[in-house]
Write an enzyme that holds these catalytic residues in place. Sequence first.
Site, short mmCIF file in Angstrom:
data_model
loop_
_atom_site.label_atom_id
_atom_site.label_comp_id
_atom_site.label_asym_id
_atom_site.label_seq_id
_atom_site.Cartn_x
_atom_site.Cartn_y
_atom_site.Cartn_z
N CYS A 165 -1.33 26.71 7.25
CA CYS A 165 -2.25 27.58 7.97
C CYS A 165 -1.43 28.35 9.01
O CYS A 165 -0.69 27.74 9.79
CB CYS A 165 -3.34 26.77 8.65
SG CYS A 165 -4.39 27.77 9.73
N ASP A 177 -2.28 23.30 3.86
CA ASP A 177 -3.40 23.63 3.00
C ASP A 177 -2.98 23.29 1.57
O ASP A 177 -1.86 23.58 1.16
CB ASP A 177 -3.74 25.12 3.09
CG ASP A 177 -4.36 25.50 4.42
OD1 ASP A 177 -5.23 24.75 4.90
OD2 ASP A 177 -3.99 26.55 4.97
#
Length: 157
Positions: free
Chosen positions: A55, A62
């Site tokens: 992120c 992620d």
Amino acid sequence: MSRNTEELQGISLLGNQKTRYPTGYAPEILEAFDNKHPDNDYFVKFVCPEFTSLCPMTGQPDFATIYIRYIPHIKMVESKSLKLYLFSFRNHGDFHEDCVNIIMKDLIALMDPKYIEVFGEFTPRGGIAIHPFANYGKAGTEFETLARKRLFEHDSQ
């Protein structure tokens, strides 16, 4: 119809036991080989269940399954180089939508396919799952029309 040594020139990662894994975004690691069937229209599909990026705001990881489908023209992507390329996103900070579009654009630059689509099925964070879809069809061909149609119908699958 086996491939000869000349056709395999430029493929350096497949079978290489001393593979180095990139520590940052590395589009230059992608390798291509000639499509032996450029007159046939057919799909090639990759399912990449271990995609990771960061992120850009929090630096937290992620996770996603990335689906890549394309109709090759002259060149095709070599799968081990694709694996290493996707691995290079591990320390790369970008939003989900950016990752999917970057992957698609890098593969277009490498292969110039007739058609390509990239779909990211990201693991929910904060109770929301993000599933970006990007596609492209070669301009002035039936694949441009296919891309438009698939864009509007992709979520009905």
